[in-house]
Each structure stands twice: as structure tokens, then as C-alpha cells.
Design an enzyme around this catalytic site. Structure first.
Site, PDB file in Angstrom:
ATOM      1  N   ARG A  55       0.809  -1.219   0.000  1.00  0.00           N
ATOM      2  CA  ARG A  55       0.000   0.000   0.000  1.00  0.00           C
ATOM      3  C   ARG A  55       0.846   1.274   0.000  1.00  0.00           C
ATOM      4  O   ARG A  55       0.642   2.171  -0.812  1.00  0.00           O
ATOM      5  CB  ARG A  55      -0.909   0.032   1.247  1.00  0.00           C
ATOM      6  CG  ARG A  55      -2.148  -0.798   1.129  1.00  0.00           C
ATOM      7  CD  ARG A  55      -2.581  -1.286   2.492  1.00  0.00           C
ATOM      8  NE  ARG A  55      -1.692  -2.373   2.873  1.00  0.00           N
ATOM      9  CZ  ARG A  55      -1.969  -3.651   2.646  1.00  0.00           C
ATOM     10  NH1 ARG A  55      -3.118  -3.980   2.145  1.00  0.00           N
ATOM     11  NH2 ARG A  55      -1.105  -4.594   2.939  1.00  0.00           N
ATOM     12  N   THR A  56       1.789   1.344   0.940  1.00  0.00           N
ATOM     13  CA  THR A  56       2.510   2.616   1.123  1.00  0.00           C
ATOM     14  C   THR A  56       3.355   2.942  -0.104  1.00  0.00           C
ATOM     15  O   THR A  56       3.331   4.057  -0.612  1.00  0.00           O
ATOM     16  CB  THR A  56       3.377   2.553   2.395  1.00  0.00           C
ATOM     17  OG1 THR A  56       2.556   2.129   3.475  1.00  0.00           O
ATOM     18  CG2 THR A  56       3.982   3.903   2.717  1.00  0.00           C
ATOM     19  N   LYS A  83      25.146  -4.635  -1.498  1.00  0.00           N
ATOM     20  CA  LYS A  83      26.607  -4.831  -1.574  1.00  0.00           C
ATOM     21  C   LYS A  83      27.289  -4.333  -0.305  1.00  0.00           C
ATOM     22  O   LYS A  83      28.507  -4.235  -0.240  1.00  0.00           O
ATOM     23  CB  LYS A  83      27.177  -4.057  -2.776  1.00  0.00           C
ATOM     24  CG  LYS A  83      26.661  -4.508  -4.118  1.00  0.00           C
ATOM     25  CD  LYS A  83      27.301  -3.654  -5.207  1.00  0.00           C
ATOM     26  CE  LYS A  83      26.744  -3.989  -6.573  1.00  0.00           C
ATOM     27  NZ  LYS A  83      27.134  -2.985  -7.582  1.00  0.00           N
ATOM     28  N   ARG A 105      11.291   3.885   3.814  1.00  0.00           N
ATOM     29  CA  ARG A 105      10.843   2.862   4.778  1.00  0.00           C
ATOM     30  C   ARG A 105      12.074   2.057   5.165  1.00  0.00           C
ATOM     31  O   ARG A 105      12.841   1.609   4.300  1.00  0.00           O
ATOM     32  CB  ARG A 105       9.786   1.946   4.162  1.00  0.00           C
ATOM     33  CG  ARG A 105       9.572   0.723   5.038  1.00  0.00           C
ATOM     34  CD  ARG A 105       8.334  -0.028   4.718  1.00  0.00           C
ATOM     35  NE  ARG A 105       7.146   0.759   5.039  1.00  0.00           N
ATOM     36  CZ  ARG A 105       5.926   0.270   4.993  1.00  0.00           C
ATOM     37  NH1 ARG A 105       5.725  -0.982   4.640  1.00  0.00           N
ATOM     38  NH2 ARG A 105       4.884   1.025   5.289  1.00  0.00           N
ATOM     39  N   HIS A 133       4.867   5.963  11.678  1.00  0.00           N
ATOM     40  CA  HIS A 133       4.366   5.870  10.302  1.00  0.00           C
ATOM     41  C   HIS A 133       3.378   7.033  10.124  1.00  0.00           C
ATOM     42  O   HIS A 133       2.163   6.832  10.071  1.00  0.00           O
ATOM     43  CB  HIS A 133       3.669   4.514  10.135  1.00  0.00           C
ATOM     44  CG  HIS A 133       3.430   4.097   8.727  1.00  0.00           C
ATOM     45  ND1 HIS A 133       3.609   4.931   7.644  1.00  0.00           N
ATOM     46  CD2 HIS A 133       2.997   2.917   8.209  1.00  0.00           C
ATOM     47  CE1 HIS A 133       3.314   4.280   6.538  1.00  0.00           C
ATOM     48  NE2 HIS A 133       2.941   3.063   6.847  1.00  0.00           N
TER      49      HIS A 133
HETATM   50  N1  ASP Z   1       1.431  -1.547   6.794  1.00  0.00           N
HETATM   51  C1  ASP Z   1       1.643  -1.073   8.132  1.00  0.00           C
HETATM   52  C2  ASP Z   1       3.118  -0.819   8.385  1.00  0.00           C
HETATM   53  O1  ASP Z   1       3.905  -0.897   7.483  1.00  0.00           O
HETATM   54  C3  ASP Z   1       1.051  -1.978   9.150  1.00  0.00           C
HETATM   55  C4  ASP Z   1       1.609  -3.367   9.197  1.00  0.00           C
HETATM   56  O2  ASP Z   1       2.513  -3.737   8.454  1.00  0.00           O
HETATM   57  O3  ASP Z   1       1.109  -4.121  10.037  1.00  0.00           O
HETATM   58  O4  ASP Z   1       3.471  -0.515   9.484  1.00  0.00           O
END
Ligand code: ASP
Length: 333
Positions: A55-56, A83, A105, A133
Site C-alpha cells: 500500500r505505502t 553490496k 521505509r 508511520h
Molecule cells: N502496513 C503497516 C506498516 O507498514 C502496518 C503493518 O505492516 O502491520 O506498518
């Protein structure tokens, strides 16, 4: 607004409301046939995901593309990270290409904060370890506000694996910023250490016992929304609960619990940030119930990330985020 978005605490109430208002006009854009606006033409956004994401990552990419920014996706595998290049060298290398924003991320809590100190571009935290987040919290607030209106005094219950959840940390901050009442529920083994001091300082309630809270018998009374969190097995090293079945019995949003919730409040909302462990923290009947806004959260994710990119990257001379619909384009839905 600040240059970076690292923590939900970076945003004042006025800034959160500003972003959510911009997101509302971005959401209108999602309903048009032609979804592209020139707002960020000439800007470059790198999505650097050192951890998996559906999703993100895709919503940040779509958000950038719909605003005409050049977006590039990098992941740990396939970049020089594999690497052995350090995070600092990687971040400074990408920054040297004169990009405008780095969406990161990372599995290490605090990684985005570190990167922000090394680079010239804006840094957006797309989830750092078990820390925060912030864009998830914004899209959750957007979803809640769309259904519940002003969140002042509304009661949101967050349930599950709090220890490993960056979603919970950012949500508590943003919900409190918007004046909501918050209760967090987890088994003792998944209740973060130090939560007592935090909850006392920020005025949210904690509980090990889900049913009384859902029945409206907790400190904050009747429930307006329940946010279920994923059990994050990939971050667990030991046994946090005896069996999956026992977790569900104690802390899952089962069909039975949903029925009781709905009997008390037909308009109650069910949220989950995804990905869902169906049958563990949330029953399929709850995930797919009319009260579930899980897919609304996903849809809001694009609009909110467009709004965040707009607020961080657009200059003073940038036109309004979404120009009016032209006669030929028209609204399609
Ligand atoms: N998608 C959200 C996160 O990346 C929640 C999860 O992974 O549980 O934190």
C-alpha cells in the site's frame, strides 16, 4: 510546515487540518477520468523501501505521478545496499542527484531522522521500524473524519500488537492532536514498556481487557471506531502469546465481538492498516462488514500522500493543488 515529515509530532493541529483539507481536493481528483495535475512538474521523488510494502509504496508512487513529479522506486535488493553500502552513503548518493524528496521505509527505528541530518532534500518517513508511520496516521484521520466529522471527543480504540506497531504510535499522536479520546488495548506481553508514563502525559487510556472497552465500559465510554493492528510475526523473536487461537479469543475482532459492537452502535467503524491476518486479529466477517473502512483507508492513502508531497515540495509560486475540472474532462464518478 517543516521540511521533513519524520514523526506525527512534527505536525501541529493546524498543519494536520491543512493537510487533510488538501487531501480532500486530491481525493476529488481520484474520481476524475484524467487524474494528472501539473502541480509538482520538475520535482523528483525517490521512494526508497528497505522493507516490504504494498500500500505505502504504490500509493506514494501514484501520488507523485498524479502530481507530475518524476518518481523512482528503489529497494534494498537491487540497490548498492545489498553490496554493503551504508545507509549514510546511500542516502548521500541519492541526494547528490539533486532529488527533491526521499520517501524512506526502513527496518531500523530512527533511520529517517538520521537520514534527514545527512541530506539536503526533504525526507518523508514511510515507516521506520517500530517507531512511526506518520502518513498512515494522517490517512486514518482522513478516513475517520470523512465518516465521523470532527474528531474532537470521538472515541477510537486501538487493539493488538502495540509493541511492534509504528501505526499505533503515530495514530495516538495524530488522534490526540485532533482532540479524539483514545484507548489502546493489548495483552500484557504486547503492551510497550513505558506506556504508563506516555499515556499519563498524553491522556489516553490503556487496557489488557478488550470486551469491557468494546462494551463502552472503559474510561472513555462508548466506541466510535476500532482500529485492529496486525500481529507482526516478522518482528517477534519469542512467544508473545501461547497460540494463535488464544490471541484471537482474547484480542481478535471476532464475528461475535463485531455483532455486539454493532448492536450498540450501528455506525461504528472498523479500521485496519493492512496487511490483515484474516482469522487472527480480524475475522473475515469483520474485515468485510459494512462497518469496515479498510479499503477507504487505502483510497485515502493516495490523496493524503499527494497532500503531504504538495505541502513539503510545492513552492510559493506553485498553483493550487487541484485546478478546476475543465468542461471536456468532466467528473466521471
Ligand atoms: N502496513 C503497516 C506498516 O507498514 C502496518 C503493518 O505492516 O502491520 O506498518
Amino acid at each position: 510546515m517543516t521540511k521533513h515529515l519524520i514523526s506525527s509530532a512534527d505536525l501541529s493541529r493546524a498543519e494536520v487540518e491543512d493537510i487533510l483539507e488538501t487531501a480532500a481536493s486530491m481525493h476529488d481528483l481520484q474520481r476524475r477520468e484524467v487524474k494528472k495535475v501539473p502541480t509538482l512538474r520538475g520535482r523528483t521523488v525517490i521512494n526508497f523501501f528497505f522493507e516490504d510494502s504494498t500500500r505505502t509504496r504504490s500509493s506514494f508512487e501514484i501520488a507523485g505521478k498524479w502530481m507530475s513529479a518524476d518518481t523512482i522506486n528503489l529497494s534494498a535488493k537491487g540497490s548498492s545496499t545489498s553490496k554493503g553500502e551504508s545507509l549514510r552513503d546511500t542516502a548521500m548518493t541519492v541526494d547528490a542527484m539533486a532529488v527533491d524528496a526521499l520517501v524512506i521505509r526502513h527496518n531500523a527505528s530512527g533511520a529517517c531522522q538520521q537520514v534527514a541530518q545527512w541530506v539536503r532534500c526533504s525526507v518523508i518517513n514511510a515507516g521506520d521500524g517500530t517507531h512511526e508511520h506518520p502518513t498512515q496516521a494522517l490517512l486514518d484521520a482522513y478516513t475517520l473524519r470523512t465518516r465521523l466529522g470532527d474528531l474532537d471527543g470521538k472515541h477510537v480504540v486501538i487493539v493488538g500488537d502495540l509493541t511492534h506497531s509504528r501505526v499505533f504510535r503515530s495514530n495516538v499522536i495524530t488522534l490526540k492532536t485532533l482532540g479524539a479520546r483514545v484507548t489502546v488495548v493489548a495483552p500484557p506481553t504486547l503492551m510497550p514498556s513505558g506506556i504508563g508514563a506516555w499515556s499519563a502525559a498524553d491522556g489516553f487510556a490503556t487496557s489488557w481487557d478488550l470486551d469491557p472497552v468494546l462494551d463502552g465500559e472503559g474510561e472513555h465510554g462508548p466506541v466510535d471506531a476500532v482500529m485492529m493492528l496486525r500481529v507482526q510475526r516478522e518482528r517477534m523473536s519469542g512467544g508473545y502469546f501461547p497460540t494463535a487461537r488464544e490471541y484471537t479469543v482474547g484480542y481478535g475482532l471476532t464475528r461475535d465481538r463485531l455483532e455486539r459492537l454493532v448492536a450498540r452502535n450501528d455506525d461504528v467503524l472498523v479500521l485496519h492498516p493492512g496487511p490483515m491476518n484474516r482469522g487472527l486479529e480480524i475475522a473475515p466477517e469483520a474485515a468485510d462488514a459494512p462497518q469496515s473502512v479498510v479499503l477507504d483507508q487505502v483510497s485515502a492513502g493516495v490523496a493524503v500522500r499527494m497532500a503531504v508531497l504538495y505541502h513539503l515540495l510545492a513552492g510559493d509560486d506553485t498553483p493550487a493543488p487541484v485546478p478546476p475540472v475543465t468542461a471536456t474532462e468532466g467528473a466521471v464518478r
